[in-house]
Design a protein around this motif. Structure first.
Motif, PDB file in Angstrom:
ATOM      1  N   TRP A  18     -58.204  25.430  73.321  1.00  0.00           N
ATOM      2  CA  TRP A  18     -58.463  24.849  75.435  1.00  0.00           C
ATOM      3  C   TRP A  18     -59.466  24.925  76.043  1.00  0.00           C
ATOM      4  O   TRP A  18     -60.100  23.921  76.340  1.00  0.00           O
ATOM      5  CB  TRP A  18     -57.187  25.032  75.537  1.00  0.00           C
ATOM      6  CG  TRP A  18     -55.840  24.361  74.744  1.00  0.00           C
ATOM      7  CD1 TRP A  18     -55.943  23.352  73.952  1.00  0.00           C
ATOM      8  CD2 TRP A  18     -54.206  24.392  75.056  1.00  0.00           C
ATOM      9  NE1 TRP A  18     -54.522  22.690  73.299  1.00  0.00           N
ATOM     10  CE2 TRP A  18     -53.559  23.686  74.187  1.00  0.00           C
ATOM     11  CE3 TRP A  18     -53.418  25.513  76.026  1.00  0.00           C
ATOM     12  CZ2 TRP A  18     -52.069  23.346  74.192  1.00  0.00           C
ATOM     13  CZ3 TRP A  18     -52.624  25.579  76.044  1.00  0.00           C
ATOM     14  CH2 TRP A  18     -51.640  24.124  75.239  1.00  0.00           C
ATOM     15  N   GLN A  19     -59.723  25.663  76.360  1.00  0.00           N
ATOM     16  CA  GLN A  19     -60.920  26.605  76.802  1.00  0.00           C
ATOM     17  C   GLN A  19     -62.021  26.509  76.200  1.00  0.00           C
ATOM     18  O   GLN A  19     -62.960  26.154  77.224  1.00  0.00           O
ATOM     19  CB  GLN A  19     -61.332  28.114  76.936  1.00  0.00           C
ATOM     20  CG  GLN A  19     -60.042  28.936  77.160  1.00  0.00           C
ATOM     21  CD  GLN A  19     -60.284  30.563  77.665  1.00  0.00           C
ATOM     22  OE1 GLN A  19     -60.844  31.065  75.900  1.00  0.00           O
ATOM     23  NE2 GLN A  19     -59.443  30.916  78.000  1.00  0.00           N
ATOM     24  N   MET A  20     -62.712  25.814  75.278  1.00  0.00           N
ATOM     25  CA  MET A  20     -63.342  25.503  75.005  1.00  0.00           C
ATOM     26  C   MET A  20     -64.013  23.981  75.274  1.00  0.00           C
ATOM     27  O   MET A  20     -64.899  23.128  74.721  1.00  0.00           O
ATOM     28  CB  MET A  20     -63.919  25.579  73.433  1.00  0.00           C
ATOM     29  CG  MET A  20     -64.520  27.122  73.235  1.00  0.00           C
ATOM     30  SD  MET A  20     -64.713  27.978  71.710  1.00  0.00           S
ATOM     31  CE  MET A  20     -66.759  27.371  71.723  1.00  0.00           C
ATOM     32  N   GLY A  21     -62.138  23.460  75.165  1.00  0.00           N
ATOM     33  CA  GLY A  21     -62.849  22.068  75.319  1.00  0.00           C
ATOM     34  C   GLY A  21     -62.079  21.445  74.024  1.00  0.00           C
ATOM     35  O   GLY A  21     -62.839  20.028  73.324  1.00  0.00           O
ATOM     36  N   MET A  22     -62.231  22.213  72.753  1.00  0.00           N
ATOM     37  CA  MET A  22     -61.837  21.783  71.361  1.00  0.00           C
ATOM     38  C   MET A  22     -60.412  20.796  70.623  1.00  0.00           C
ATOM     39  O   MET A  22     -59.782  21.606  70.638  1.00  0.00           O
ATOM     40  CB  MET A  22     -62.871  22.927  70.549  1.00  0.00           C
ATOM     41  CG  MET A  22     -63.127  22.595  69.243  1.00  0.00           C
ATOM     42  SD  MET A  22     -63.378  23.898  68.500  1.00  0.00           S
ATOM     43  CE  MET A  22     -64.718  24.871  69.129  1.00  0.00           C
ATOM     44  N   THR A  23     -61.068  20.068  70.013  1.00  0.00           N
ATOM     45  CA  THR A  23     -59.754  19.587  69.620  1.00  0.00           C
ATOM     46  C   THR A  23     -59.640  20.490  68.491  1.00  0.00           C
ATOM     47  O   THR A  23     -59.961  21.224  67.738  1.00  0.00           O
ATOM     48  CB  THR A  23     -59.630  17.751  69.358  1.00  0.00           C
ATOM     49  OG1 THR A  23     -60.827  17.277  68.193  1.00  0.00           O
ATOM     50  CG2 THR A  23     -60.214  17.332  70.579  1.00  0.00           C
ATOM     51  N   GLN A  24     -57.976  20.144  67.646  1.00  0.00           N
ATOM     52  CA  GLN A  24     -57.404  20.448  66.548  1.00  0.00           C
ATOM     53  C   GLN A  24     -58.616  20.131  65.501  1.00  0.00           C
ATOM     54  O   GLN A  24     -58.749  20.772  64.422  1.00  0.00           O
ATOM     55  CB  GLN A  24     -56.604  20.473  66.094  1.00  0.00           C
ATOM     56  CG  GLN A  24     -55.229  21.131  67.065  1.00  0.00           C
ATOM     57  CD  GLN A  24     -54.176  21.093  67.168  1.00  0.00           C
ATOM     58  OE1 GLN A  24     -53.284  20.521  66.783  1.00  0.00           O
ATOM     59  NE2 GLN A  24     -52.699  21.634  67.156  1.00  0.00           N
ATOM     60  N   HIS A  25     -58.763  18.648  65.751  1.00  0.00           N
ATOM     61  CA  HIS A  25     -59.972  18.203  64.583  1.00  0.00           C
ATOM     62  C   HIS A  25     -60.953  19.314  64.451  1.00  0.00           C
ATOM     63  O   HIS A  25     -61.404  19.309  63.074  1.00  0.00           O
ATOM     64  CB  HIS A  25     -59.759  16.780  64.922  1.00  0.00           C
ATOM     65  CG  HIS A  25     -61.051  15.482  63.674  1.00  0.00           C
ATOM     66  ND1 HIS A  25     -61.744  15.353  64.133  1.00  0.00           N
ATOM     67  CD2 HIS A  25     -60.167  15.356  62.839  1.00  0.00           C
ATOM     68  CE1 HIS A  25     -62.166  15.045  62.899  1.00  0.00           C
ATOM     69  NE2 HIS A  25     -60.988  15.168  62.161  1.00  0.00           N
ATOM     70  N   ASP A  26     -61.687  19.242  66.073  1.00  0.00           N
ATOM     71  CA  ASP A  26     -62.719  19.734  66.271  1.00  0.00           C
ATOM     72  C   ASP A  26     -62.976  20.917  64.740  1.00  0.00           C
ATOM     73  O   ASP A  26     -64.075  21.626  64.283  1.00  0.00           O
ATOM     74  CB  ASP A  26     -63.248  19.939  66.904  1.00  0.00           C
ATOM     75  CG  ASP A  26     -63.982  18.542  68.073  1.00  0.00           C
ATOM     76  OD1 ASP A  26     -63.701  17.560  66.979  1.00  0.00           O
ATOM     77  OD2 ASP A  26     -63.324  18.290  69.863  1.00  0.00           O
ATOM     78  N   LEU A  27     -61.298  21.842  65.966  1.00  0.00           N
ATOM     79  CA  LEU A  27     -62.048  23.030  64.855  1.00  0.00           C
ATOM     80  C   LEU A  27     -61.969  23.177  63.203  1.00  0.00           C
ATOM     81  O   LEU A  27     -62.225  23.581  62.620  1.00  0.00           O
ATOM     82  CB  LEU A  27     -60.526  24.294  65.596  1.00  0.00           C
ATOM     83  CG  LEU A  27     -60.734  25.415  64.902  1.00  0.00           C
ATOM     84  CD1 LEU A  27     -62.213  26.321  64.888  1.00  0.00           C
ATOM     85  CD2 LEU A  27     -59.741  25.515  65.681  1.00  0.00           C
ATOM     86  N   GLY A  28     -61.306  22.094  62.943  1.00  0.00           N
ATOM     87  CA  GLY A  28     -60.196  22.150  61.484  1.00  0.00           C
ATOM     88  C   GLY A  28     -62.082  21.765  60.635  1.00  0.00           C
ATOM     89  O   GLY A  28     -62.325  21.947  59.766  1.00  0.00           O
ATOM     90  N   GLU A  29     -62.570  20.458  61.427  1.00  0.00           N
ATOM     91  CA  GLU A  29     -63.670  20.186  60.424  1.00  0.00           C
ATOM     92  C   GLU A  29     -65.053  21.214  61.212  1.00  0.00           C
ATOM     93  O   GLU A  29     -65.318  21.895  59.396  1.00  0.00           O
ATOM     94  CB  GLU A  29     -64.977  19.644  61.774  1.00  0.00           C
ATOM     95  CG  GLU A  29     -64.251  18.023  60.958  1.00  0.00           C
ATOM     96  CD  GLU A  29     -65.028  16.778  61.756  1.00  0.00           C
ATOM     97  OE1 GLU A  29     -66.076  17.196  62.517  1.00  0.00           O
ATOM     98  OE2 GLU A  29     -64.504  15.999  61.387  1.00  0.00           O
ATOM     99  N   LYS A  30     -65.159  22.330  61.803  1.00  0.00           N
ATOM    100  CA  LYS A  30     -65.958  23.603  61.676  1.00  0.00           C
ATOM    101  C   LYS A  30     -65.859  25.049  61.184  1.00  0.00           C
ATOM    102  O   LYS A  30     -66.298  25.701  60.462  1.00  0.00           O
ATOM    103  CB  LYS A  30     -65.606  23.477  63.625  1.00  0.00           C
ATOM    104  CG  LYS A  30     -67.160  23.179  63.576  1.00  0.00           C
ATOM    105  CD  LYS A  30     -66.898  24.164  65.349  1.00  0.00           C
ATOM    106  CE  LYS A  30     -67.313  23.217  66.663  1.00  0.00           C
ATOM    107  NZ  LYS A  30     -68.866  23.615  67.105  1.00  0.00           N
ATOM    108  N   THR A  31     -63.825  24.419  60.363  1.00  0.00           N
ATOM    109  CA  THR A  31     -63.441  25.550  59.392  1.00  0.00           C
ATOM    110  C   THR A  31     -63.425  25.199  57.836  1.00  0.00           C
ATOM    111  O   THR A  31     -63.384  25.687  57.470  1.00  0.00           O
ATOM    112  CB  THR A  31     -62.254  26.197  59.811  1.00  0.00           C
ATOM    113  OG1 THR A  31     -61.559  25.476  60.436  1.00  0.00           O
ATOM    114  CG2 THR A  31     -62.953  26.890  61.417  1.00  0.00           C
ATOM    115  N   GLY A  32     -63.555  23.742  57.849  1.00  0.00           N
ATOM    116  CA  GLY A  32     -63.071  23.642  56.469  1.00  0.00           C
ATOM    117  C   GLY A  32     -61.637  23.259  56.025  1.00  0.00           C
ATOM    118  O   GLY A  32     -61.450  23.125  54.683  1.00  0.00           O
ATOM    119  N   VAL A  33     -60.651  22.542  57.098  1.00  0.00           N
ATOM    120  CA  VAL A  33     -59.379  22.335  57.378  1.00  0.00           C
ATOM    121  C   VAL A  33     -59.509  21.662  57.670  1.00  0.00           C
ATOM    122  O   VAL A  33     -59.786  20.474  57.899  1.00  0.00           O
ATOM    123  CB  VAL A  33     -58.504  23.654  57.325  1.00  0.00           C
ATOM    124  CG1 VAL A  33     -58.712  24.811  56.457  1.00  0.00           C
ATOM    125  CG2 VAL A  33     -58.642  24.088  59.031  1.00  0.00           C
TER     126      VAL A  33
END
Length: 120
Positions: A18-33
């Protein structure tokens, strides 16, 4: 039933995202899940493996220890989280703080003074 450490790690993942303004989708793409897996991590429903936590920490630009800060001391607030005030568990509060700090300093000071008067 999720272990309290898994819940704690998930809360910290969500807070930092949230602090980074990132969505769950964004984080998933960056981590491969998939974003659904991020949801499960954030609720503590699924445990985060060491290698996945490494990937998440890298994507969120924090050290691994970030997810465990405050676990040693059990001086927890009402919701059981030893580091975060209750209001920082709310996405709206984090967005409000982000918006507040985007206001130029002179105007921000006036808004602060107004909020103090209204809250009294």
């Amino acid at each position: 039933m999720p272990h309290e450490v898994d819940v704690r790690v998930g809360k910290r993942v969500r807070q930092r995202r949230w602090q980074m303004g990132m969505t769950q989708h964004d984080l998933g793409e960056k981590t491969g899940v998939k974003f659904q897996q991020i949801q499960k991590y954030e609720t503590g429903a699924n445990r985060v493996s060491a290698s996945r936590l490494w990937d998440i920490a890298s994507a969120l630009d924090v050290q691994i220890t970030y997810f465990f800060e405050g676990m040693e001391g059990k001086a927890a607030n009402q919701n059981g989280d030893p580091c975060l005030p209750d209001f920082l568990e709310d996405k709206e509060a984090i967005e409000l703080v982000r918006a507040y700090y985007s206001i130029p300093e002179p105007s921000r000071r006036k808004l602060y003074d107004l909020a103090k008067v209204l809250g009294a």
